[in-house]
Design an enzyme around this catalytic site. Structure first.
Site, PDB file in Angstrom:
ATOM      1  N   HIS A  23    -125.366 -79.966 -29.960  1.00  0.00           N
ATOM      2  CA  HIS A  23    -125.629 -81.402 -30.026  1.00  0.00           C
ATOM      3  C   HIS A  23    -124.556 -82.102 -30.863  1.00  0.00           C
ATOM      4  O   HIS A  23    -124.235 -81.668 -31.969  1.00  0.00           O
ATOM      5  CB  HIS A  23    -127.003 -81.668 -30.648  1.00  0.00           C
ATOM      6  CG  HIS A  23    -128.139 -81.213 -29.788  1.00  0.00           C
ATOM      7  ND1 HIS A  23    -128.350 -81.685 -28.517  1.00  0.00           N
ATOM      8  CD2 HIS A  23    -129.128 -80.305 -30.013  1.00  0.00           C
ATOM      9  CE1 HIS A  23    -129.422 -81.110 -28.001  1.00  0.00           C
ATOM     10  NE2 HIS A  23    -129.909 -80.251 -28.879  1.00  0.00           N
ATOM     11  N   ASP A  31    -104.608 -85.247 -19.971  1.00  0.00           N
ATOM     12  CA  ASP A  31    -103.480 -84.972 -19.090  1.00  0.00           C
ATOM     13  C   ASP A  31    -102.264 -84.593 -19.925  1.00  0.00           C
ATOM     14  O   ASP A  31    -102.335 -84.471 -21.152  1.00  0.00           O
ATOM     15  CB  ASP A  31    -103.181 -86.167 -18.179  1.00  0.00           C
ATOM     16  CG  ASP A  31    -102.784 -87.421 -18.961  1.00  0.00           C
ATOM     17  OD1 ASP A  31    -102.475 -87.301 -20.167  1.00  0.00           O
ATOM     18  OD2 ASP A  31    -102.773 -88.515 -18.373  1.00  0.00           O
ATOM     19  N   ASP A  69    -125.043 -85.855 -22.764  1.00  0.00           N
ATOM     20  CA  ASP A  69    -126.042 -86.158 -23.791  1.00  0.00           C
ATOM     21  C   ASP A  69    -126.905 -87.336 -23.329  1.00  0.00           C
ATOM     22  O   ASP A  69    -126.424 -88.464 -23.194  1.00  0.00           O
ATOM     23  CB  ASP A  69    -125.341 -86.496 -25.108  1.00  0.00           C
ATOM     24  CG  ASP A  69    -126.301 -86.480 -26.292  1.00  0.00           C
ATOM     25  OD1 ASP A  69    -127.518 -86.634 -26.063  1.00  0.00           O
ATOM     26  OD2 ASP A  69    -125.834 -86.313 -27.430  1.00  0.00           O
ATOM     27  N   MET A  79    -110.069 -93.609 -22.880  1.00  0.00           N
ATOM     28  CA  MET A  79    -109.081 -94.345 -23.660  1.00  0.00           C
ATOM     29  C   MET A  79    -108.784 -95.661 -22.941  1.00  0.00           C
ATOM     30  O   MET A  79    -108.371 -95.668 -21.782  1.00  0.00           O
ATOM     31  CB  MET A  79    -107.794 -93.535 -23.825  1.00  0.00           C
ATOM     32  CG  MET A  79    -106.758 -94.240 -24.695  1.00  0.00           C
ATOM     33  SD  MET A  79    -105.144 -93.419 -24.679  1.00  0.00           S
ATOM     34  CE  MET A  79    -105.541 -91.893 -25.525  1.00  0.00           C
ATOM     35  N   TYR A 117    -107.588 -91.409 -30.471  1.00  0.00           N
ATOM     36  CA  TYR A 117    -106.896 -90.268 -31.078  1.00  0.00           C
ATOM     37  C   TYR A 117    -107.680 -89.732 -32.276  1.00  0.00           C
ATOM     38  O   TYR A 117    -107.846 -88.513 -32.434  1.00  0.00           O
ATOM     39  CB  TYR A 117    -105.489 -90.676 -31.537  1.00  0.00           C
ATOM     40  CG  TYR A 117    -104.510 -90.960 -30.423  1.00  0.00           C
ATOM     41  CD1 TYR A 117    -104.623 -90.330 -29.189  1.00  0.00           C
ATOM     42  CD2 TYR A 117    -103.463 -91.859 -30.607  1.00  0.00           C
ATOM     43  CE1 TYR A 117    -103.724 -90.586 -28.171  1.00  0.00           C
ATOM     44  CE2 TYR A 117    -102.556 -92.124 -29.593  1.00  0.00           C
ATOM     45  CZ  TYR A 117    -102.687 -91.487 -28.375  1.00  0.00           C
ATOM     46  OH  TYR A 117    -101.798 -91.737 -27.375  1.00  0.00           O
TER      47      TYR A 117
END
Length: 352
Positions: A23, A31, A69, A79, A117
Site C-alpha cells: 500500500h 521512456d 489503488d 508528467m 521528478y
C-alpha cells in the site's frame, strides 16, 4: 522455468518488484528521455530495464497482475506539459491511449515536471523502456500498400516477421522497391527485442540460444571490466568497447544483421574470443576476483562464484546476489539477502 499465467512481457525482475510492492508504493513507467538512472539512484529505488517494449504494451500486461489503488482519487499520475507546450497547444496522443488501457473512468493526476521528478525519487521502482526512434515506426505498413509493376524490380530480402516467428531463413522473399530500401535502412538497427516479441525462439534455435548465453555472459562481465583499472591497462576494456554497446548492455535486443549473422555463425566467432578473454581477466585479476560471491545458502567459502558463470549460478532478480543454481533451487528461491532486507524493514517499521 516460466510460470503459467504470467504475461510473457513481464520479466522476472519486474514480477518480483510488483509482488514486493505494498500500500502506498508507486512504480514509474518511463521512456528513454526520462532520467531513470539518476532518479532511481536518488533513494535506492529499483531500476528495471524493459528495453524494446512500448509503454502501452507493457502497461496492458502489468494491469493484468497489478491492481490500482481504489482508495486514491487519482491512482495514475502523468508528467504534465511545460507551460510553453501548453501555450502552443501541443497535443499528447499517447495520453488517450493510456486512458483507454487503464479505463476512462479512472482519474489521472497531472503533475508538474519537476514535482514529478521529486515524486519519482520516492517510488518503489523505475521501469525504463529504451525504445530507439526507428522501432516506433510501423514496420509492416508497407505490406498494406498496393504497388504497381513499376514498383517492383525482383528484389528479395529476409523478412523480420519470418525470422522472429519461425526462425525461417530458408528463402529471401520478393519485396517492393520501397520495402527493400526500408529493410536495408534498418538492417543494422538494434530494434528487435526477441525476449519481448517471441521468447520461445531461443528454444527453437540452438544457435540463437548459444548467442544469447554469450551476450548474457558479456552483460555480467561488463560490470567487472568497465570498473577495473587493470582491464583498461591490458586492453580488455578496449576489446569490449569494439562491440556496439547494446550487445553487452541489452542482451535480448538484436538487429536484423545480428540475427542473420547468428544463423550463419559469424557473430559467435566474433563474441566468443572476447568473452573468453574477459572471463580470463576477471578470474586472474585481484581486483575483479575480489568482487566475486560466496553462496549464502551453502556458505562454501572455498567456492567463489560469479554471475557470468551461467551454467552453475543463478542471480537474484531483486538484489542481484549470486548463488549456486542448485542451492538456489533447493532453497525454493528464497534469497537470504532479500530476507534480511525485508526483516530490517519490518524491524524499523515496528520501532518507528
Amino acid at each position: 522455468m516460466p510460470l503459467k499465467g504470467i504475461p510473457h512481457l513481464i520479466s522476472p525482475e519486474l514480477l518480483y518488484a510488483l509482488a514486493s510492492m505494498g500500500h502506498g508504493d508507486e512504480i514509474v513507467l518511463a521512456d528513454s528521455n526520462f532520467p531513470s538512472e539518476s532518479i532511481a539512484r536518488a533513494n535506492g529505488a529499483r531500476l528495471i530495464l524493459c528495453d524494446g517494449i512500448p509503454i502501452p504494451k507493457l502497461l496492458r500486461q502489468i494491469l493484468k497482475l497489478f491492481p490500482l489503488d481504489q482508495y486514491v482519487a487519482e491512482p495514475v499520475a502523468l508528467m504534465d506539459r511545460v507551460d510553453d507546450d501548453k501555450k502552443k497547444g501541443l497535443d499528447v496522443p499517447i495520453w488517450n491511449e493510456y486512458k483507454e488501457i487503464v479505463g476512462n473512468n479512472v482519474q489521472f493526476e497531472m503533475v508538474e515536471r519537476f514535482k514529478f521528478y521529486e515524486r519519482a525519487k520516492k517510488c518503489f521502482a523505475v521501469v525504463r523502456m529504451y525504445l530507439p526512434n526507428i522501432i516506433q515506426h510501423n514496420l509492416t505498413y508497407y505490406f498494406l500498400r498496393k504497388f504497381t509493376e513499376i514498383c517492383h524490380s525482383d528484389k528479395k530480402s529476409y523478412l523480420p516477421s519470418y525470422i522472429i516467428t519461425k526462425w525461417d531463413f530458408s528463402n529471401k522473399h520478393s519485396v517492393s522497391n520501397f520495402a527493400f530500401d526500408y529493410l536495408n535502412r534498418i538492417y543494422t538497427e538494434a530494434i528487435f527485442n526477441i525476449n519481448g516479441l517471441n521468447p520461445k525462439l531461443f528454444q527453437k534455435s540452438n544457435k540463437l540460444k548459444l548467442m544469447n548465453e554469450l551476450r548474457c555472459t558479456l552483460y555480467f562481465l561488463r560490470r567487472y571490466i568497465l570498473t577495473c583499472r587493470f582491464a583498461e591497462e591490458n586492453g580488455c576494456q578496449q576489446s569490449l568497447q569494439t562491440l556496439p554497446s547494446y550487445i553487452y548492455e541489452h542482451p535480448y535486443i538484436y538487429s536484423l544483421e545480428d540475427l542473420v549473422k547468428t544463423k550463419l555463425g559469424e557473430l559467435h566467432k566474433v563474441l566468443e574470443p572476447i568473452v573468453m578473454k574477459l572471463r580470463d581477466h576477471v578470474l586472474r585479476c585481484s581486483l575483479c576476483f575480489a568482487k566475486g560471491f560466496i553462496c549464502e545458502i551453502c556458505n562454501n567459502e572455498k567456492s567463489i562464484i560469479f554471475p557470468f558463470n551461467l551454467q552453475i549460478t543463478s542471480t537474484c532478480p531483486g538484489c542481484q546476489s549470486c548463488f549456486h543454481t542448485q542451492c538456489y533451487e533447493n532453497g525454493k528461491l528464497n534469497c537470504p539477502k532479500c530476507q534480511r532486507t525485508k526483516t530490517r524493514k519490518l524491524v524499523r517499521k515496528n520501532f518507528s
